[in-house]
Design a protein around this motif. Structure first.
Motif, PDB file in Angstrom:
ATOM      1  N   PRO A 380       0.833  -1.212   0.000  1.00 57.98           N
ATOM      2  CA  PRO A 380       0.000   0.000   0.000  1.00 57.98           C
ATOM      3  C   PRO A 380       0.862   1.254   0.000  1.00 57.98           C
ATOM      4  O   PRO A 380       1.796   1.382   0.790  1.00 57.98           O
ATOM      5  CB  PRO A 380      -0.809  -0.125   1.302  1.00 57.98           C
ATOM      6  CG  PRO A 380       0.014  -0.994   2.177  1.00 57.98           C
ATOM      7  CD  PRO A 380       0.733  -1.954   1.280  1.00 57.98           C
ATOM      8  N   PRO A 381       0.588   2.188  -0.880  1.00 55.68           N
ATOM      9  CA  PRO A 381       1.351   3.440  -0.893  1.00 55.68           C
ATOM     10  C   PRO A 381       0.935   4.343   0.256  1.00 55.68           C
ATOM     11  O   PRO A 381      -0.237   4.419   0.618  1.00 55.68           O
ATOM     12  CB  PRO A 381       0.994   4.050  -2.245  1.00 55.68           C
ATOM     13  CG  PRO A 381      -0.364   3.513  -2.542  1.00 55.68           C
ATOM     14  CD  PRO A 381      -0.418   2.138  -1.946  1.00 55.68           C
ATOM     15  N   ARG A 382       1.897   5.037   0.793  1.00 50.64           N
ATOM     16  CA  ARG A 382       1.628   5.960   1.900  1.00 50.64           C
ATOM     17  C   ARG A 382       1.725   7.413   1.479  1.00 50.64           C
ATOM     18  O   ARG A 382       1.188   8.283   2.153  1.00 50.64           O
ATOM     19  CB  ARG A 382       2.604   5.684   3.050  1.00 50.64           C
ATOM     20  CG  ARG A 382       2.521   4.261   3.601  1.00 50.64           C
ATOM     21  CD  ARG A 382       3.372   4.095   4.826  1.00 50.64           C
ATOM     22  NE  ARG A 382       2.945   4.982   5.901  1.00 50.64           N
ATOM     23  CZ  ARG A 382       3.560   5.097   7.085  1.00 50.64           C
ATOM     24  NH1 ARG A 382       4.639   4.362   7.319  1.00 50.64           N
ATOM     25  NH2 ARG A 382       3.112   5.915   7.994  1.00 50.64           N
ATOM     26  N   ILE A 383       2.436   7.674   0.400  1.00 55.12           N
ATOM     27  CA  ILE A 383       2.549   9.040  -0.121  1.00 55.12           C
ATOM     28  C   ILE A 383       1.959   9.022  -1.528  1.00 55.12           C
ATOM     29  O   ILE A 383       2.529   8.422  -2.447  1.00 55.12           O
ATOM     30  CB  ILE A 383       4.008   9.521  -0.145  1.00 55.12           C
ATOM     31  CG1 ILE A 383       4.657   9.361   1.225  1.00 55.12           C
ATOM     32  CG2 ILE A 383       4.076  10.964  -0.614  1.00 55.12           C
ATOM     33  CD1 ILE A 383       6.122   9.721   1.246  1.00 55.12           C
ATOM     34  N   ILE A 384       0.822   9.653  -1.686  1.00 53.32           N
ATOM     35  CA  ILE A 384       0.080   9.607  -2.939  1.00 53.32           C
ATOM     36  C   ILE A 384      -0.044  11.021  -3.488  1.00 53.32           C
ATOM     37  O   ILE A 384      -0.477  11.936  -2.778  1.00 53.32           O
ATOM     38  CB  ILE A 384      -1.320   8.991  -2.741  1.00 53.32           C
ATOM     39  CG1 ILE A 384      -1.199   7.583  -2.143  1.00 53.32           C
ATOM     40  CG2 ILE A 384      -2.088   8.958  -4.039  1.00 53.32           C
ATOM     41  CD1 ILE A 384      -2.528   6.980  -1.759  1.00 53.32           C
ATOM     42  N   VAL A 385       0.337  11.178  -4.737  1.00 52.17           N
ATOM     43  CA  VAL A 385       0.215  12.468  -5.399  1.00 52.17           C
ATOM     44  C   VAL A 385      -1.033  12.431  -6.286  1.00 52.17           C
ATOM     45  O   VAL A 385      -1.296  11.454  -6.967  1.00 52.17           O
ATOM     46  CB  VAL A 385       1.483  12.780  -6.225  1.00 52.17           C
ATOM     47  CG1 VAL A 385       1.712  11.737  -7.285  1.00 52.17           C
ATOM     48  CG2 VAL A 385       1.393  14.158  -6.854  1.00 52.17           C
ATOM     49  N   VAL A 386      -1.813  13.490  -6.227  1.00 51.71           N
ATOM     50  CA  VAL A 386      -3.031  13.625  -7.031  1.00 51.71           C
ATOM     51  C   VAL A 386      -2.786  14.711  -8.065  1.00 51.71           C
ATOM     52  O   VAL A 386      -2.488  15.856  -7.704  1.00 51.71           O
ATOM     53  CB  VAL A 386      -4.248  13.971  -6.160  1.00 51.71           C
ATOM     54  CG1 VAL A 386      -5.499  14.098  -7.022  1.00 51.71           C
ATOM     55  CG2 VAL A 386      -4.451  12.923  -5.083  1.00 51.71           C
ATOM     56  N   THR A 387      -2.894  14.344  -9.336  1.00 52.11           N
ATOM     57  CA  THR A 387      -2.587  15.292 -10.401  1.00 52.11           C
ATOM     58  C   THR A 387      -3.573  15.096 -11.545  1.00 52.11           C
ATOM     59  O   THR A 387      -4.450  14.220 -11.507  1.00 52.11           O
ATOM     60  CB  THR A 387      -1.144  15.102 -10.897  1.00 52.11           C
ATOM     61  OG1 THR A 387      -0.842  16.109 -11.871  1.00 52.11           O
ATOM     62  CG2 THR A 387      -0.957  13.728 -11.513  1.00 52.11           C
ATOM     63  N   SER A 388      -3.425  15.910 -12.573  1.00 41.08           N
ATOM     64  CA  SER A 388      -4.279  15.848 -13.755  1.00 41.08           C
ATOM     65  C   SER A 388      -3.465  16.296 -14.959  1.00 41.08           C
ATOM     66  O   SER A 388      -2.317  16.749 -14.822  1.00 41.08           O
ATOM     67  CB  SER A 388      -5.526  16.719 -13.589  1.00 41.08           C
ATOM     68  OG  SER A 388      -5.161  18.081 -13.441  1.00 41.08           O
ATOM     69  N   SER A 389      -4.045  16.189 -16.121  1.00 42.04           N
ATOM     70  CA  SER A 389      -3.332  16.577 -17.340  1.00 42.04           C
ATOM     71  C   SER A 389      -3.303  18.094 -17.504  1.00 42.04           C
ATOM     72  O   SER A 389      -2.242  18.672 -17.754  1.00 42.04           O
ATOM     73  CB  SER A 389      -3.994  15.930 -18.561  1.00 42.04           C
ATOM     74  OG  SER A 389      -4.033  14.528 -18.433  1.00 42.04           O
ATOM     75  N   VAL A 390      -4.445  18.722 -17.391  1.00 39.34           N
ATOM     76  CA  VAL A 390      -4.567  20.165 -17.598  1.00 39.34           C
ATOM     77  C   VAL A 390      -5.360  20.755 -16.437  1.00 39.34           C
ATOM     78  O   VAL A 390      -5.986  20.014 -15.660  1.00 39.34           O
ATOM     79  CB  VAL A 390      -5.269  20.467 -18.944  1.00 39.34           C
ATOM     80  CG1 VAL A 390      -4.394  20.058 -20.111  1.00 39.34           C
ATOM     81  CG2 VAL A 390      -6.618  19.763 -19.015  1.00 39.34           C
ATOM     82  N   PRO A 391      -5.355  22.068 -16.281  1.00 38.74           N
ATOM     83  CA  PRO A 391      -6.159  22.678 -15.203  1.00 38.74           C
ATOM     84  C   PRO A 391      -7.654  22.486 -15.439  1.00 38.74           C
ATOM     85  O   PRO A 391      -8.115  22.251 -16.556  1.00 38.74           O
ATOM     86  CB  PRO A 391      -5.756  24.158 -15.275  1.00 38.74           C
ATOM     87  CG  PRO A 391      -4.468  24.193 -16.022  1.00 38.74           C
ATOM     88  CD  PRO A 391      -4.503  23.052 -16.968  1.00 38.74           C
ATOM     89  N   GLY A 392      -8.411  22.613 -14.355  1.00 34.33           N
ATOM     90  CA  GLY A 392      -9.854  22.569 -14.432  1.00 34.33           C
ATOM     91  C   GLY A 392     -10.449  21.190 -14.469  1.00 34.33           C
ATOM     92  O   GLY A 392     -11.622  21.036 -14.844  1.00 34.33           O
ATOM     93  N   GLU A 393      -9.706  20.158 -14.065  1.00 31.93           N
ATOM     94  CA  GLU A 393     -10.227  18.794 -14.080  1.00 31.93           C
ATOM     95  C   GLU A 393     -10.689  18.327 -12.708  1.00 31.93           C
ATOM     96  O   GLU A 393     -11.165  17.200 -12.579  1.00 31.93           O
ATOM     97  CB  GLU A 393      -9.184  17.826 -14.623  1.00 31.93           C
ATOM     98  CG  GLU A 393      -8.788  18.104 -16.056  1.00 31.93           C
ATOM     99  CD  GLU A 393      -7.924  17.016 -16.646  1.00 31.93           C
ATOM    100  OE1 GLU A 393      -8.410  15.876 -16.743  1.00 31.93           O
ATOM    101  OE2 GLU A 393      -6.768  17.298 -16.993  1.00 31.93           O
TER     102      GLU A 393
END
Length: 595
Positions: A380-393
């Motif tokens: 299980p990951p403990r450090i998770i990054v949340v991202t997207s391709s472009v702004p506004g998603e």
């Protein structure tokens, strides 16, 4: 299980450069089949993970339904910080991006769904086509048809043989007679006799002669804008046509050479025509026009509108490369879809889901939390990054509500605002933004000094002051130390970052994390953007945990009926009238012993 000391250096070099065909087994691929996915602990290999420790490598095995092993190959030539690898089949599917893409090849059911989804286009096309049909009908001049019928008879003897020969003669000639109706010999005389304001050629274009099969009848039809004039023209054409045919069929006398011969033949009768044409049905004044036909024009307009709408919808679906369903997104990127967040028009005014704990949006984030917890059980990951391709998603909203859902479940969670260009976490919670991550990175404060608490037991590390060099700060060794410190303090660390494609901040930060969630907005993010974003993460060795389909359309009526989403919650408060009636009823009831 082999120990790290028993692994040869050649094996390690082969692992690092992706040449595992001779180590992990033969290449046995069956692209396109769905195979069971299990995990196993592979040989322990000493790898530099960036955290100063050796970590056993793990592979994803795609097993045959009968349990037969398949080949295992690395995800990329660059080793992942945590030694993750996948089956080559998944890499092949990921690299090719399967063609079961929504919008490129639609089956009948998918086409119907596309028509239902783009109903405004269908409605506009129908309105335009029907309006055009009604306009053509209203401006068209009514045209009337008058019809007359002629019978072709032959002058023959009384015996049967002569009658049969006459019948055969008439049937052979009647087709040629029908072509004479539109000649100038007929139309010129009709125009002159009826004093029509037209030319013989124009009148001929409005006359039609038809011979029914195996008959000696000729049907003559005349079209005109005035019904009474159409009947007059039809009767005049029939009379003139009969005269012209009989004159043409009349044999001519042979030429006389001497006056004596002329005197001898003077008493002979003139030769008669072998055929005669009689009118069997005179033309009557028509009462209804034959053109235009409102019902037919309306049906044609509806059909043309539907065809136009179908063509436009098919064209738009072909050119539209955005994702309409989470299934299409999962088939495109070959990554698990961890959740689909429904669209909520009140989200900008009420971004936090804990304010409405039984809404569809809140349940979707709980489902995302559960899927995330069970997707990586072995590691299980403990450090998770949340991202997207472009702004506004919707990546920031996803990160915030995912962290709230984890904290609601009793998981010690810290939310870090890693978007140092447009930070939005602190304003969403109403927290202080000037002191936060950048303050810790430059050494002006400790993590404990700038950590802020919100309702629900969630810890929030704001972005701090916006720096001039966010990409360098987020990829620095100090950022790695801060993340490790937070991982030692909390069970899960959620990091909100900048979009992947506009800036390079996220790639440097994601390589320090243990997993990434890619947020894709429904009907906005196109395939090229998703492909570029996932390839960028794969290129730097980031483990993509899955995708989150945000702002998804809500099915009408709910996919699972009315169970949950506010209906399966707290009991309603009792009415005051019922509370007042209950003591009165108990007071009026006699005691059981009769006293």
């Amino acid at each position: 299980m082999l120990s790290s000391s028993s692994v040869s250096s050649a094996w390690v070099r082969a692992w690092a450069w992706g040449g595992l065909d001779s180590v992990c087994g033969r290449q046995d691929l069956d692209i396109g089949k769905k195979q069971n996915v299990t995990t196993f602990a592979g040989p322990v290999v000493k790898e530099a993970t960036g955290l100063g420790e050796s970590r056993p490598t793990r592979c994803v095995r795609r097993g045959h339904p009968k349990g037969r092993r398949r080949g295992w190959l690395p995800r990329s030539k660059t080793p992942s910080p945590y030694g993750r690898c996948v089956h080559r089949e998944q890499k092949a599917q990921f690299g090719r991006f399967p063609q079961s893409r929504e919008g490129c090849s639609l089956d009948f059911q998918g086409f119907l769904k596309a028509l239902a989804r783009r109903w405004p286009t269908v409605l506009v096309c129908l309105v335009l086509a029907v309006g055009a049909a009604l306009a053509v009908t209203s401006v068209s001049t009514p045209v009337y048809e008058a019809r007359t019928q002629l019978f072709v008879a032959t002058r023959t003897g009384d015996n049967t043989v002569d009658l049969n020969q006459g019948q055969t003669f008439s049937q052979a000639r009647v087709q040629s007679y029908a072509e004479i109706v539109r000649t100038r010999q007929v139309t010129a005389a009709v125009v002159k006799n009826l004093r029509l304001r037209t030319t013989p050629e124009e009148l001929a274009s409005r006359i039609t002669a038809v011979v029914p099969l195996k008959t000696v009848l000729i049907d003559i039809t005349v079209q005109d804008t005035v019904p009474r004039r159409a009947a007059r023209i039809a009767n005049a054409v029939a009379q003139r046509f009969s005269a012209v045919v009989e004159r043409l069929e009349t044999p001519k006398r042979p030429a006389r050479s001497t006056p004596s011969e002329t005197g001898d033949k003077a008493g002979e009768a003139e030769p008669a025509s072998p055929v005669s044409l009689g009118v069997t049905e005179e033309a009557v004044v028509p009462t209804t026009p034959t053109s235009p036909r409102p019902a037919l024009n309306l049906a044609a307009g509806v059909a043309c509108g539907l065809l136009l709408a179908a063509g436009l919808v098919a064209l738009r679906e072909t050119l539209d490369t955005t994702f309409k369903t989470s299934e299409a997104l999962g088939a495109f990127v070959a990554l698990p879809g961890l959740g689909a967040i429904p669209y909520d028009r009140n989200a900008p005014r009420q971004p936090l889901v804990n304010a409405d704990g039984h809404s569809k949006r809140a349940e979707a984030f709980r489902k995302l939390r559960t899927n995330l917890q069970f997707s990586q059980v072995d590691d299980p990951p403990r450090i998770i990054v949340v991202t997207s391709s472009v702004p506004g998603e919707g990546k920031t909203n996803t990160a915030i509500n995912l962290a709230l859902s984890l904290a609601e479940a009793g998981v010690s969670t810290c939310l870090v605002d890693g978007d140092l260009r447009r930070p939005c976490v602190a304003p969403t919670f109403g927290l202080v933004q000037d002191a936060g991550l950048t303050t810790v990175l430059i050494g002006q404060a400790r993590v404990e000094d700038v950590m802020q608490q919100v309702a629900g037991g969630l810890s929030v590390l704001a972005s701090g002051a916006v720096p001039p060099n966010p990409a360098e700060l987020l990829a620095s060794a100090r950022m790695d130390e801060v993340l490790r410190e937070l991982a030692g303090m909390y069970e899960v660390v959620i990091v909100d970052t900048a979009p992947l494609l506009p800036v390079a901040d996220t790639l440097g930060l994601a390589s320090l994390c243990q997993g990434a969630l890619l947020v894709v907005r429904a009907a906005k993010t196109n395939r090229d953007q998703v492909r570029t974003a996932t390839e960028s993460l794969e290129r730097v060795g980031v483990r993509v945990l899955g995708t989150v389909f945000s702002m998804a359309p809500v099915p009408k009526g709910g996919r699972y009926g009315r169970y949950g989403y506010g209906q399966y919650g707290e009991l309603p408060a009792p009415r005051m009238s019922a509370i007042q009636e209950a003591p009165a009823a108990s007071a009026g009831t006699p005691p059981a012993d009769g006293t």
